[in-house]
Design an enzyme around this catalytic site. Sequence first.
Site, PDB file in Angstrom:
ATOM      1  N   ASP A  47      -5.198   3.906   0.125  1.00 53.20           N
ATOM      2  CA  ASP A  47      -6.324   4.120   1.024  1.00 53.20           C
ATOM      3  C   ASP A  47      -6.722   5.593   1.014  1.00 53.20           C
ATOM      4  OD1 ASP A  47      -6.944   3.015   4.482  1.00 53.20           O
ATOM      5  OD2 ASP A  47      -8.174   4.118   3.041  1.00 53.20           O
ATOM      6  N   GLU A  57     -13.718  -1.805   6.425  1.00 56.83           N
ATOM      7  CA  GLU A  57     -13.060  -1.986   7.727  1.00 56.83           C
ATOM      8  C   GLU A  57     -13.872  -1.394   8.868  1.00 56.83           C
ATOM      9  OE1 GLU A  57      -9.392   0.148   6.741  1.00 56.83           O
ATOM     10  OE2 GLU A  57      -9.835   1.459   8.426  1.00 56.83           O
ATOM     11  N   TRP A 116     -12.022  11.829   8.782  1.00 61.28           N
ATOM     12  CA  TRP A 116     -10.573  11.606   8.986  1.00 61.28           C
ATOM     13  C   TRP A 116     -10.137  10.355   8.258  1.00 61.28           C
ATOM     14  CZ3 TRP A 116      -7.961   7.461  11.464  1.00 61.28           C
ATOM     15  CH2 TRP A 116      -6.580   7.621  11.473  1.00 61.28           C
ATOM     16  N   HIS A 138      -9.249   6.688   2.573  1.00 66.54           N
ATOM     17  CA  HIS A 138      -9.699   6.860   3.963  1.00 66.54           C
ATOM     18  C   HIS A 138     -10.959   7.706   4.098  1.00 66.54           C
ATOM     19  CE1 HIS A 138      -8.832   6.687   8.327  1.00 66.54           C
ATOM     20  NE2 HIS A 138      -8.153   5.622   7.957  1.00 66.54           N
ATOM     21  N   TYR A 180      -3.101  11.331   6.601  1.00 67.26           N
ATOM     22  CA  TYR A 180      -3.390   9.963   7.053  1.00 67.26           C
ATOM     23  C   TYR A 180      -2.401   8.964   6.459  1.00 67.26           C
ATOM     24  CZ  TYR A 180      -4.596   5.242   6.930  1.00 67.26           C
ATOM     25  OH  TYR A 180      -4.463   3.894   7.034  1.00 67.26           O
ATOM     26  N   GLU A 214      -4.499  -7.453   5.137  1.00 67.99           N
ATOM     27  CA  GLU A 214      -3.632  -6.354   5.571  1.00 67.99           C
ATOM     28  C   GLU A 214      -2.761  -6.837   6.721  1.00 67.99           C
ATOM     29  OE1 GLU A 214      -5.666  -2.812   6.777  1.00 67.99           O
ATOM     30  OE2 GLU A 214      -3.823  -1.678   7.014  1.00 67.99           O
ATOM     31  N   ARG A 262       0.846  -1.177   0.000  1.00 68.53           N
ATOM     32  CA  ARG A 262       0.000   0.000   0.000  1.00 68.53           C
ATOM     33  C   ARG A 262       0.890   1.239   0.000  1.00 68.53           C
ATOM     34  NH1 ARG A 262      -3.767   1.915   5.037  1.00 68.53           N
ATOM     35  NH2 ARG A 262      -1.850   3.016   5.607  1.00 68.53           N
ATOM     36  N   ARG A 309     -13.669  -5.558   3.291  1.00 72.44           N
ATOM     37  CA  ARG A 309     -12.594  -5.500   4.281  1.00 72.44           C
ATOM     38  C   ARG A 309     -13.050  -5.745   5.719  1.00 72.44           C
ATOM     39  NH1 ARG A 309      -7.882  -3.729   4.098  1.00 72.44           N
ATOM     40  NH2 ARG A 309      -7.978  -2.057   5.643  1.00 72.44           N
ATOM     41  N   GLU A 332      -8.984   2.059  -1.676  1.00 64.39           N
ATOM     42  CA  GLU A 332      -9.709   1.718  -0.449  1.00 64.39           C
ATOM     43  C   GLU A 332     -10.475   2.898   0.108  1.00 64.39           C
ATOM     44  OE1 GLU A 332      -7.209  -0.159   2.399  1.00 64.39           O
ATOM     45  OE2 GLU A 332      -8.389   0.562   4.076  1.00 64.39           O
TER      46      GLU A 332
HETATM   47  C1  CS2 Z   1      -6.472   2.153   7.968  1.00 64.84           C
HETATM   48  C2  CS2 Z   1      -6.321   2.047   9.456  1.00 64.84           C
HETATM   49  O1  CS2 Z   1      -5.199   0.186   7.877  1.00 64.84           O
HETATM   50  C3  CS2 Z   1      -6.045   0.861   7.300  1.00 64.84           C
HETATM   51  O2  CS2 Z   1      -6.551   0.585   6.195  1.00 64.84           O
HETATM   52  O3  CS2 Z   1      -7.723   2.541   7.514  1.00 64.84           O
HETATM   53  O4  CS2 Z   1      -5.046   2.502   9.763  1.00 64.84           O
HETATM   54  C4  CS2 Z   1      -7.325   2.844  10.276  1.00 64.84           C
HETATM   55  O5  CS2 Z   1      -7.067   4.229  10.102  1.00 64.84           O
HETATM   56  C5  CS2 Z   1      -7.179   2.467  11.738  1.00 64.84           C
HETATM   57  O6  CS2 Z   1      -7.286   1.086  11.852  1.00 64.84           O
HETATM   58  C6  CS2 Z   1      -8.232   3.155  12.571  1.00 64.84           C
HETATM   59  O7  CS2 Z   1      -8.181   2.686  13.886  1.00 64.84           O
HETATM   60 MG    MG Z   2      -8.202   1.675   5.620  1.00 62.99          MG
END
Ligand code: CS2
Ligand code: MG
Length: 395
Positions: free
Chosen positions: A203, A255, A395, A205, A152, A332, A140, A276, A229
């Site tokens: 990602d 996620e 975020w 996000h 991020y 991941e 990634r 995910r 993602e």
């Molecule tokens: C992220 C995570 O790993 C990922 O894909 O989206 O780092 C996410 O920000 C954290 O798990 C949030 O707790």
């Molecule tokens: Mg993520």
Amino acid sequence: MIVTSPGRNFVTLKIVTDEGVTGVGDATLNGRELAVAAYLNEHVVPLLIGRDPHRIEDIWQYLYKGAYWRRGPVTMTAIAAVDTALWDIKGKVAGLPVYQLLGGRSREGVTVYGHASADTVDGVLAEVAKYVADGYKAVRLQAGIPGLSGVYGVHTGPGVYEPASAAVPAEAVWSTERYLHHVPSLFERVRDEFGPTLKLLHDAHHRLTPIEAARLGKSLEPYALTWLEDPVPAELQEGFRLIRRHTTTPLAVGEVFNSVWDCQQLITEQLVDYIRTTVVHAGGISALRRIFDLAALYHVRSGSHGATDLSPVCMAAALHVDVSIPNFGLQEYMPHTEETDEVFPHGYRFENGYLHPSEAPGLGVDIDEELAAKYPYRPAALPVNRLEDGTLHSW
Ligand code: CS2
Ligand code: MG
């Protein structure tokens, strides 16, 4: 119930049967750890005393339907911890690794992806080279954005990436325009340097609108990503139709989902390519299997979340699911800190781009309660994001 903080907070449920067989389940919800611990202590653990630990499905239904207030990240993380611990117990009593109870192996190893991140594109290239040298088949990419700081996924300090840093959420500044302008150049450089076959992921996000995500997906098509993602916040599942109309860049979402209902439309309309969802946040092994079985009907593969805020207990359980399901995609893998690995002794191992689940009966992971007690809980919240004009943003 064990709350410990070896570098970051984790919540672990340990169930002990009358015969002394123990099972563990991850109950960590980043930034909301004590909410899950309280839910378990107040509304779940008292109800488990005296129940038959082999009745995994009945206990799952009892905790889900019996809660009345169904779903939600806290409730489903608590149910997940119980479910995971009961599968651990069942495997130990059967004398088999849990994947054998899930239908046995469907592959030799679980392909994982690493995380190349740096403030600069050159820094990301250097990180990618390290992952390739370590045998990773998927990486990634997350880079700093010129004009922004603290973006991020960009890990700058020593140790592992930990976004939950302070009791009061840190505030980051975001600019979608700067981001959309910069990201394609990152992938162009990495493709030029590492060629066409390395699996590359990114990602977003949850930060774009569907049309912005469509623009990003289109601009990344020349670089053939394995997935883009979380392009948009996913409450509006139909919003993904707009992205799909404009780009062939594959999408990975889920996620933050805690039940199949969060992704049913995304799966059945083939609006995503990877789902995910995780053992720890989507209701445990029993519920995750259902989501992946639905996904298999619609050409959707698994791509479970595996950041450092999911404990080694979750990772151990995830690998038993990953190695057995027919529609596995990617897992991941963000290695934990050394002290975390010491608190959670486990048998899974990394080798040449794959993770391999433990062959021990059960999940092949435990928690060292004495060591865990040395790392007291400390409040840590995830950051919040604001646009340059101060508007609160995902975020
Ligand atoms: C992220 C995570 O790993 C990922 O894909 O989206 O780092 C996410 O920000 C954290 O798990 C949030 O707790
Ligand atoms: Mg993520």
